[in-house]
Write an enzyme that holds these catalytic residues in place. Structure first.
Site, PDB file in Angstrom:
ATOM      1  N   GLY A 236       0.527  -0.982  -0.386  1.00 55.77           N
ATOM      2  CA  GLY A 236       0.197   0.315  -0.236  1.00 55.77           C
ATOM      3  C   GLY A 236       0.693   1.188  -0.164  1.00 55.77           C
ATOM      4  O   GLY A 236       2.229   1.136   0.108  1.00 55.77           O
ATOM      5  N   CYS A 264       5.481  -5.626   1.699  1.00 62.72           N
ATOM      6  CA  CYS A 264       5.510  -4.573   1.417  1.00 62.72           C
ATOM      7  C   CYS A 264       4.883  -3.782   2.316  1.00 62.72           C
ATOM      8  O   CYS A 264       5.978  -3.303   3.312  1.00 62.72           O
ATOM      9  CB  CYS A 264       4.834  -3.808  -0.287  1.00 62.72           C
ATOM     10  SG  CYS A 264       5.725  -2.077  -0.483  1.00 62.72           S
ATOM     11  N   PHE A 265       3.969  -2.771   2.573  1.00 65.71           N
ATOM     12  CA  PHE A 265       3.583  -2.046   3.212  1.00 65.71           C
ATOM     13  C   PHE A 265       2.997  -2.862   4.411  1.00 65.71           C
ATOM     14  O   PHE A 265       3.709  -2.747   5.502  1.00 65.71           O
ATOM     15  CB  PHE A 265       2.493  -1.096   3.174  1.00 65.71           C
ATOM     16  CG  PHE A 265       1.776  -0.044   4.254  1.00 65.71           C
ATOM     17  CD1 PHE A 265       2.591   0.951   3.902  1.00 65.71           C
ATOM     18  CD2 PHE A 265       0.973  -0.224   4.691  1.00 65.71           C
ATOM     19  CE1 PHE A 265       2.381   2.265   4.543  1.00 65.71           C
ATOM     20  CE2 PHE A 265       0.714   1.053   5.316  1.00 65.71           C
ATOM     21  CZ  PHE A 265       1.390   1.274   5.542  1.00 65.71           C
ATOM     22  N   GLN A 268       6.670  -3.438   6.590  1.00 59.98           N
ATOM     23  CA  GLN A 268       6.876  -1.693   7.733  1.00 59.98           C
ATOM     24  C   GLN A 268       5.908  -2.664   8.474  1.00 59.98           C
ATOM     25  O   GLN A 268       6.057  -1.852   9.937  1.00 59.98           O
ATOM     26  CB  GLN A 268       6.988  -0.731   6.421  1.00 59.98           C
ATOM     27  CG  GLN A 268       7.130  -0.500   5.349  1.00 59.98           C
ATOM     28  CD  GLN A 268       7.346   0.387   4.442  1.00 59.98           C
ATOM     29  OE1 GLN A 268       5.728   1.286   4.871  1.00 59.98           O
ATOM     30  NE2 GLN A 268       7.419   0.398   3.309  1.00 59.98           N
ATOM     31  N   ASN A 306       8.832  -2.061  -4.778  1.00 63.12           N
ATOM     32  CA  ASN A 306       7.605  -0.161  -4.876  1.00 63.12           C
ATOM     33  C   ASN A 306       7.616  -0.031  -3.584  1.00 63.12           C
ATOM     34  O   ASN A 306       6.788  -0.002  -3.039  1.00 63.12           O
ATOM     35  CB  ASN A 306       6.258  -0.958  -5.749  1.00 63.12           C
ATOM     36  CG  ASN A 306       5.606   1.090  -5.823  1.00 63.12           C
ATOM     37  OD1 ASN A 306       6.616   1.162  -5.068  1.00 63.12           O
ATOM     38  ND2 ASN A 306       3.944   0.354  -5.626  1.00 63.12           N
ATOM     39  N   GLY A 308       9.034   3.169  -1.190  1.00 67.44           N
ATOM     40  CA  GLY A 308       9.360   4.494  -1.044  1.00 67.44           C
ATOM     41  C   GLY A 308      10.284   4.959   1.315  1.00 67.44           C
ATOM     42  O   GLY A 308      11.158   5.278   1.400  1.00 67.44           O
ATOM     43  N   PHE A 309       9.828   3.400   1.713  1.00 69.56           N
ATOM     44  CA  PHE A 309      10.406   3.597   3.305  1.00 69.56           C
ATOM     45  C   PHE A 309      10.534   1.941   3.291  1.00 69.56           C
ATOM     46  O   PHE A 309      10.150   1.179   2.380  1.00 69.56           O
ATOM     47  CB  PHE A 309       9.128   3.669   3.795  1.00 69.56           C
ATOM     48  CG  PHE A 309       8.445   5.329   4.258  1.00 69.56           C
ATOM     49  CD1 PHE A 309       8.259   6.404   5.320  1.00 69.56           C
ATOM     50  CD2 PHE A 309       7.952   5.353   2.767  1.00 69.56           C
ATOM     51  CE1 PHE A 309       8.190   7.494   4.574  1.00 69.56           C
ATOM     52  CE2 PHE A 309       7.141   6.803   2.653  1.00 69.56           C
ATOM     53  CZ  PHE A 309       6.954   7.095   3.494  1.00 69.56           C
ATOM     54  N   HIS A 354       7.699  -7.734  -3.889  1.00 66.52           N
ATOM     55  CA  HIS A 354       6.288  -7.867  -4.175  1.00 66.52           C
ATOM     56  C   HIS A 354       6.452 -10.196  -4.676  1.00 66.52           C
ATOM     57  O   HIS A 354       7.180  -9.852  -6.157  1.00 66.52           O
ATOM     58  CB  HIS A 354       5.906  -7.116  -5.406  1.00 66.52           C
ATOM     59  CG  HIS A 354       5.462  -6.159  -5.132  1.00 66.52           C
ATOM     60  ND1 HIS A 354       4.124  -5.771  -4.886  1.00 66.52           N
ATOM     61  CD2 HIS A 354       6.571  -4.667  -4.759  1.00 66.52           C
ATOM     62  CE1 HIS A 354       3.810  -5.170  -4.413  1.00 66.52           C
ATOM     63  NE2 HIS A 354       5.095  -3.902  -4.104  1.00 66.52           N
ATOM     64  N   GLU A 356       3.929 -12.190  -5.683  1.00 69.10           N
ATOM     65  CA  GLU A 356       3.077 -11.837  -6.757  1.00 69.10           C
ATOM     66  C   GLU A 356       3.006 -11.170  -7.550  1.00 69.10           C
ATOM     67  O   GLU A 356       2.665 -11.791  -8.969  1.00 69.10           O
ATOM     68  CB  GLU A 356       2.167 -11.313  -5.823  1.00 69.10           C
ATOM     69  CG  GLU A 356       1.970  -9.687  -6.497  1.00 69.10           C
ATOM     70  CD  GLU A 356       2.248  -9.267  -5.327  1.00 69.10           C
ATOM     71  OE1 GLU A 356       2.399  -7.813  -5.985  1.00 69.10           O
ATOM     72  OE2 GLU A 356       3.371 -10.011  -4.577  1.00 69.10           O
TER      73      GLU A 356
END
Length: 380
Positions: A236, A264-265, A268, A306, A308-309, A354, A356
């Site tokens: 996300g 991903c998100f 985090q 993808n 940025g954090f 990712h 997937e």
């Protein structure tokens, strides 16, 4: 955002970065103005999946591949219900798409969905600039929105920054929906939608998992109302430091020792749930060719990214957390950024990239099998 879908092919356009540098070209897609964070993507294929990835919400994507749009657009490959990028930057757009699956051109799709873009600029120079200065705010202007550079720069600098942005609820589903298992149903998974891509529940469905996709605002009670064998936290957009609610829900899942997987998100979120911090990368990882090492096997995977954090966790030791021991399971070989976490005393793990990857590569698809193994072990 101000948009018009007419006259894009002939309209002059300008891209203005928040540090004052400007690039002039031609409008691509819709005519008007748009603002976001300028980032670059290194993938040579898969532009349709990139455009429809909710993680790109409020970002202006610069394509490093010079020729974009060759295969047109179809109705089978989108990862979500719409294009999410705030703007699109290409050097040399295809004049005529050529693919048996193509239903319309990329330019037509961008214009139809009101996405303001720019073409004909030196994307290599722009990418080098972002590599040196870092991701920053940007505006694209064309048609009636054009003005002198100082006026446009002032607009860019008034746009919101990505740091501190809480965006997952803006892209997530508002209502729970179910993706049925393909073949015999083996497990039920509750998936928290923080910006989920369509291929993610499909990869689980291929493994006999019935996936209940829940809104980002779902409570712990709503998660367990579906009686899940496992819980998944998706990718996300936005700053993970704002995601207090998902962190709280994940901590509840960890307390119950339900098998947990994050992407991903979601990686985090797991980092924060375990007590680690997060930070903003200078220019992030985006594209489909990032080398990541699985530290448990030593295998190096070519992966799609993808983000940025990143999670701020120690690479050189096992950490003690409120939920047992945790360690960094995957690391990016380009810059040693944390790309995965796993708990050693509970059935939970996550990755920053990712697996997937609808447009490929598929080196990391085994992680869905690892999630299945955790659920099998818990059931046994």
């Amino acid at each position: 955002m101000t948009i018009s879908t007419r006259g894009a092919a002939k309209a002059p356009a300008v891209l203005v970065l928040e540090d004052g540098r400007a690039f002039r070209g031609r409008a691509y897609g819709a005519v008007g103005e748009t603002f976001g964070e300028a980032v670059f993507s290194t993938g040579m294929t898969g532009y349709q999946e990139t455009l429809t990835d909710p993680s790109y919400h409020r970002q202006v994507v610069v394509m490093t591949a010079p020729h974009v749009g060759n295969t047109g657009v179809n109705d089978e490959d989108p990862e979500s219900r719409q294009i999410w990028v705030a703007g699109y930057v290409v050097r040399d757009p295809a004049r005529v798409p050529s693919n048996w699956r193509s239903q319309r051109s990329l330019d037509e799709e961008l214009a139809g969905q009101g996405v303001v873009g720019i073409s004909g600029i030196d994307t290599r120079a722009l990418t080098r600039h972002l590599r040196e200065r870092g991701a920053m705010r940007v505006g694209i202007f064309s048609g009636d929105t054009l003005a002198d550079d100082e006026t446009l720069l002032a607009k860019v600098r008034r746009a919101p920054e990505m740091s501190g942005a809480d965006l997952s609820a803006e892209v997530a589903t508002k209502e729970t929906y179910v993706v049925p298992a393909i073949g015999t149903k083996k497990f039920t998974v509750a998936a928290i939608d923080l910006g989920i891509k369509g291929m993610t529940p499909h990869r689980m469905a291929e493994r006999g998992i019935e996936v209940h996709v829940l809104p980002a605002t779902a409570t712990l009670g709503e998660v367990y109302a579906v009686r899940p064998d496992g819980v998944f936290f998706s990718n996300g957009p936005g700053d993970p430091s704002t995601a207090d609610h998902p962190v709280s829900v994940m901590q509840g899942v960890l307390e119950r020792k339900t098998p947990l997987f994050g992407i991903c998100f979601g990686n985090q979120i797991l980092g924060r749930a375990l007590g680690f911090g997060t930070y903003k990368l200078k220019y992030g990882h985006r594209g489909i060719n990032q080398p990541v090492q699985d530290r448990s096997t030593g295998k190096v995977e070519v992966t799609a990214h993808n983000h940025g954090f990143a999670v701020d966790a120690p690479l050189d030791k096992v950490s003690d957390t409120a939920y047992g021991r945790a360690e960094v399971s995957h690391v990016c070989l380009n810059d040693q950024v944390v790309e995965g976490l796993q708990l050693l005393d509970r059935p939970a793990f996550s990755v920053q990239y990712h697996p997937e990857a609808a447009a490929g590569p598929h080196d990391a698809a085994y992680l869905f099998d690892r999630f299945v193994t955790l659920m099998e072990g818990q059931r046994a």
